[in-house]
Design a protein around this motif. Structure first.
Motif, PDB file in Angstrom:
ATOM      1  N   SER A  14      -7.212  93.287  77.160  1.00  0.00           N
ATOM      2  CA  SER A  14      -6.021  92.460  77.340  1.00  0.00           C
ATOM      3  C   SER A  14      -5.612  92.490  78.805  1.00  0.00           C
ATOM      4  O   SER A  14      -5.756  93.516  79.490  1.00  0.00           O
ATOM      5  N   ASN A  53      -2.605  92.292  79.631  1.00  0.00           N
ATOM      6  CA  ASN A  53      -1.247  92.857  79.620  1.00  0.00           C
ATOM      7  C   ASN A  53      -1.253  94.337  79.282  1.00  0.00           C
ATOM      8  O   ASN A  53      -2.059  94.793  78.477  1.00  0.00           O
ATOM      9  N   GLU A  99       2.122  95.399  78.863  1.00  0.00           N
ATOM     10  CA  GLU A  99       3.386  95.239  78.123  1.00  0.00           C
ATOM     11  C   GLU A  99       3.124  94.219  77.016  1.00  0.00           C
ATOM     12  O   GLU A  99       2.946  93.039  77.281  1.00  0.00           O
ATOM     13  N   GLY A 128       4.772  90.030  77.598  1.00  0.00           N
ATOM     14  CA  GLY A 128       3.804  89.815  78.669  1.00  0.00           C
ATOM     15  C   GLY A 128       4.447  89.659  80.032  1.00  0.00           C
ATOM     16  O   GLY A 128       3.917  88.971  80.900  1.00  0.00           O
ATOM     17  N   ASP A 169       4.632  91.655  82.403  1.00  0.00           N
ATOM     18  CA  ASP A 169       3.923  92.319  83.495  1.00  0.00           C
ATOM     19  C   ASP A 169       3.011  91.381  84.274  1.00  0.00           C
ATOM     20  O   ASP A 169       2.723  91.616  85.449  1.00  0.00           O
ATOM     21  N   THR A 170       2.529  90.305  83.641  1.00  0.00           N
ATOM     22  CA  THR A 170       1.604  89.394  84.333  1.00  0.00           C
ATOM     23  C   THR A 170       2.325  88.279  85.095  1.00  0.00           C
ATOM     24  O   THR A 170       1.720  87.621  85.929  1.00  0.00           O
ATOM     25  N   VAL A 214      -4.265  87.367  76.571  1.00  0.00           N
ATOM     26  CA  VAL A 214      -3.175  87.354  77.546  1.00  0.00           C
ATOM     27  C   VAL A 214      -1.921  86.824  76.862  1.00  0.00           C
ATOM     28  O   VAL A 214      -2.003  85.956  75.979  1.00  0.00           O
ATOM     29  N   GLU A 242       2.129  85.617  77.900  1.00  0.00           N
ATOM     30  CA  GLU A 242       3.209  85.383  78.859  1.00  0.00           C
ATOM     31  C   GLU A 242       4.322  84.650  78.131  1.00  0.00           C
ATOM     32  O   GLU A 242       4.153  83.494  77.726  1.00  0.00           O
ATOM     33  N   ARG A 299       0.666  83.170  73.698  1.00  0.00           N
ATOM     34  CA  ARG A 299      -0.354  84.189  73.496  1.00  0.00           C
ATOM     35  C   ARG A 299      -1.678  83.472  73.315  1.00  0.00           C
ATOM     36  O   ARG A 299      -1.769  82.516  72.539  1.00  0.00           O
TER      37      ARG A 299
END
Length: 513
Positions: free
Chosen positions: A44, A46, A48, A52, A54-55, A85, A87, A91
């Motif tokens: 992954s 991520n 977190e 998401g 963190d990205t 991923v 955000e 997903r």
């Protein structure tokens, strides 16, 4: 004021039902995954796992630096050819495995759709071939396909008329810097509108203050990107300028659609189908052909807008990316000159264009290194399976639940060194000359499967024609002396060159211009 009373038993029944349905779905999917030998995607992007977050800083930084595609390539280097991923609300499974892409686009075509595109695209494009699924998409493709027969693609007269308009704007003193990208976008919208409507908007013959339609079309596309990124939050997004640009573009096309239906009506009554304004009827006009096959004016307008988007942006982006690299490669330009010399100064025919192997190799290499639609995605419309990406080694099948986005990144795929060699990051047309390179589902500049680009040959013919005529007209081109930069992305629905293609052209002796 009376307050409605809800009995606790009723609430309890609803909760129990929802829990039961969730559990049944969980166990059904688990059995489905076990039956197909699926394992979870181990990697992954991520750490977190919930939103998401963190990205997001890295994504924003890459956007500002015009390096989103470069960042994606680096993520594949770190996490492997398939990873997940997340955000915010998005997903996705992202992949550059050719077998996965083959499965999405072809083997399990009916398991995936693009219905999630419809809302972002609808204000500009309506419901057409690029944002619909199922029967609507099938009908769109059947309606459009006859307009891209070999006879239509091989008619090069319009391209030569427009190349003369382009030549008229190119400096020939060997000193003046010109932005070819800006001119290529004007060239392709002139070409696309001539093909679609039988009448070019003529942007190459207009000044900046007269370029209303082209500028509105460009802004309207930017708004499509914003709506797509916002997803469900786009209902709160308001852009009055985008609304005005959408209206302007569709009203502009509508008048040609109305004219096409008038011409179709006359033709059905046995009259002469003229092109209007004293012009002779062209052999083929896209909007006229559609009006002849359907009585649905809205359908014709939507399909015209869809094809206009493809005809302008993909071709202009390809030309821009190609000429940016050629301007840095005088040796390649000289090889092109030697091959094109076989035409002895004549404008090429369709057959001659296809026979120029080095010309075709340069185009192929540009599409490999800088695919004009560098990333794409599909959404699972039912529970399904990808053949690779699961387990610690990434070699097991992966369960894909209904509603999951599966994204494939052609920019990163086309740079895989295990497929294209150690020089995969370099512009090297010669790799296509031996005939040994057969990447199949690892090379998809025009997509693949049932949705393979219907205008592929039209675009390749147009780019090949422009390239050959430029090679005939100019003995060389070079990046401007103050422009030593490397290629940098300008990413929207397609990708072209950030900052444009700033070059100096060296005219061939004896060219007429």
């Amino acid at each position: 004021m009376a307050i409605m009373y809800i009995h606790p038993v009723f609430v309890y029944a609803i909760v129990v039902t929802l829990i039961f349905l969730s559990l049944r779905r969980f166990f059904t999917r688990r059995q489905f995954a076990l039956r197909h030998g699926c394992q979870p995607v181990a990697k992954s992007a991520n750490w977190e796992p919930f939103l998401g977050l963190d990205t997001i800083p890295g994504t924003i930084r890459a956007l500002r630096q015009h390096k989103i595609l470069e960042r994606a390539t680096e993520l594949f280097r770190i996490h492997g050819t398939t990873f997940t991923v997340k955000e915010l609300q998005r997903r996705a499974i992202v992949t550059i495995e050719p077998e996965n892409i083959k499965t999405i686009l072809s083997l399990k075509f009916k398991d995936y759709g693009i219905g999630h595109r419809l809302e972002p695209f609808r204000p500009l494009l309506g419901e057409g071939i690029f944002d619909t699924d199922g029967d609507h998409w099938s009908a769109s493709r059947a309606l459009i396909r006859p307009s891209f027969t070999r006879d239509q693609v091989a008619d090069l007269a319009c391209l030569e008329e427009l190349i003369q308009d382009l030549f008229a704007l190119l400096p020939r003193d060997g000193k003046t810097v010109v932005d070819l990208q800006e001119l290529f976008f004007r060239y392709t919208i002139d070409s696309a509108t001539d093909f679609l409507f039988g009448e070019s908007v003529g942007t190459l013959r207009k000044t900046g203050s007269e370029l209303g339609f082209a500028e509105a079309f460009h802004y309207a596309q930017k708004a499509v990107i914003v709506r797509g990124m916002l997803g469900r939050l786009s209902s709160f997004y308001r852009d009055r300028k985008a609304d005005e640009c959408n209206r302007m573009c569709r009203e502009f096309a509508q008048r040609f659609v109305d004219e096409a239906f008038n011409a179709a009506e006359i033709k059905k009554k046995g009259g002469h189908d003229g092109a209007g304004q004293g012009k002779p009827r062209r052999k083929h006009i896209f909007s006229h052909e559609l009006a002849w096959r359907t009585s649905d004016r809205r359908r014709v307008l939507d399909e015209v807008m869809n094809v206009l988007l493809a005809g302008r942006d993909t071709t202009a982006s390809l030309l821009s990316n190609l000429f940016f690299m050629l301007a840095k490669s005088p040796t390649i330009w000289e090889k092109l000159r030697r091959e094109v010399a076989s035409l002895e100064g004549r404008t090429p025919t369709y057959e001659e264009l296809r026979s120029l192997k080095y010309v075709q190799s340069c185009i192929n290499e540009s599409l490999r290194l800088h695919p004009v639609v560098p990333r794409n995605e599909r959404q699972a419309i039912r529970d399904t399976v990808l053949p690779l990406g699961g387990g610690p080694d990434g070699l097991s099948p992966v369960f894909v639940s209904k509603g999951t986005l599966v994204c494939y990144n052609l920019y990163a795929l086309h740079r895989r060194r295990d497929i294209y060699g150690a020089d995969a990051h370099e512009f090297h047309p010669e790799r296509w000359m031996t005939g040994k390179l057969r990447p199949r589902w690892a090379y998809l500049p025009f997509n693949g499967g049932p949705r393979v680009c219907i205008g592929q040959q039209y675009a390749l013919t147009e780019v090949g024609y422009v390239l050959v005529r430029m090679v005939q007209e100019f003995r060389g081109l070079r990046s401007s002396s103050e422009d030593g930069r490397e290629w940098e992305e300008s990413l929207a629905l397609t990708v072209c060159v950030n900052g444009g293609v700033q070059v100096v052209l060296l005219p061939d002796e004896g060219t007429s211009g």
